[in-house]
Design an enzyme around this catalytic site. Structure first.
Site, mmCIF file in Angstrom:
data_model
loop_
_atom_site.group_PDB
_atom_site.id
_atom_site.type_symbol
_atom_site.label_atom_id
_atom_site.label_comp_id
_atom_site.label_asym_id
_atom_site.label_seq_id
_atom_site.Cartn_x
_atom_site.Cartn_y
_atom_site.Cartn_z
ATOM 1 N N ASP A 8 -30.214 -40.004 -40.199
ATOM 2 C CA ASP A 8 -29.959 -41.270 -40.886
ATOM 3 C C ASP A 8 -31.110 -42.216 -40.590
ATOM 4 O OD1 ASP A 8 -27.603 -40.130 -41.614
ATOM 5 O OD2 ASP A 8 -26.301 -41.528 -40.546
ATOM 6 N N ASP A 130 -17.098 -39.763 -49.542
ATOM 7 C CA ASP A 130 -16.841 -40.294 -48.202
ATOM 8 C C ASP A 130 -15.507 -41.018 -48.256
ATOM 9 O OD1 ASP A 130 -19.427 -39.390 -47.743
ATOM 10 O OD2 ASP A 130 -20.313 -41.350 -48.159
#
Length: 256
Positions: A8, A130
């Site tokens: 990330d 998600d």
């Protein structure tokens, strides 16, 4: 079961969040490319990269950082985070990204997914869902949608999407184990290829996840557990840490 390390990127650095909370950010390395090379040296067959800044703004803030990683590696890289236009998809694929993950746009602009599948293959375009309590969240997990996760998956399946990256937000970054029941429920209802994500903490979790292969779960994205060296095999690598140089000689690993 393919294990895919996650990178990330926030403000140009390699970070991990807890449950997607930007205020709970831990920086692991200043240069994400170094982290990518380390994972490759540890025999990664694919990497999962998320531009966290883009997830919030929709702007490809860390594009050059991602280009550097793709250029230096010899394995497929999939990229997600704020990809909400055909132009963004093209830019990533043009630099060698193997797979682009459409997240929020699958909810807010499903026609984009349909258009992309007229231009690219289903192996190049996947959808990331998600979810928290079965409800997909969008825009960097800051907003909730009005659809069930499996209903969204079935819509995408009808368009031609073959793979979903499914994240149980309640487990992500918590180091408390992955959501076995939520992942199984989703996989059973979706009937698609599934890459699981969020919460895998140790080898026991991987063994449980392996039980879901009959439901289409064939791969898993792992973040914090790898960064915190939670797997015994990592100890073998770090006992020879001086040999894990940051050059581009990948003779210790084989491309899948």
């Amino acid at each position: 079961m393919l294990i895919i390390p996650a990178i990330d990127i926030k403000e140009g650095k390699c970070v991990r969040l807890t449950r997607g909370d930007f205020s709970q950010k831990k920086i692991y390395l200043d240069n994400p490319n170094d982290m990518a090379i380390i994972w490759r040296k540890q025999n990664a067959k694919m990497l999962h990269i998320v531009d966290l800044d883009a997830a919030l703004t929709g702007e490809m803030v860390n594009f050059e950082k991602i280009r550097e990683i793709v250029t230096n590696l010899d394995i497929p890289v999939q990229v997600g985070g704020g990809i909400r236009s055909a132009d963004a998809v093209k830019r990533y694929l043009d630099i060698g990204v193997g797979r682009v993950v459409i997240g929020s746009a699958a909810v807010t602009n499903p026609k984009l997914v349909e258009e992309l599948l007229h231009t690219y293959t289903s192996s190049q375009i996947v959808v990331g869902i998600d979810a928290e309590n079965g409800i997909p969240k969008i825009k960097g997990w800051t907003e909730s949608s009005m659809i069930q996760d499996y209903d969204l998956a079935l819509q995408m399946k009808e368009m031609g999407i073959e793979r979903i990256i499914y994240t149980d937000i309640s487990r992500d970054g918590m180091m408390q184990g992955f959501g076995y029941e939520s992942t199984r429920r989703f996989a059973e209802r979706a009937g698609m290829k599934i890459t699981a994500s969020g919460g895998v903490t140790n080898a026991e979790d991987l063994h449980r996840l392996n039980e879901l292969q009959p439901f289409g779960v064939d791969s898993v994205i792992i973040g914090k557990a790898l960064y915190e060296c939670n797997f015994p095999c990592q100890e073998l690598w770090y006992n020879f840490e001086e040999e894990i140089s940051l050059d581009h000689n990948f003779s210790t690993a084989r491309k899948k």
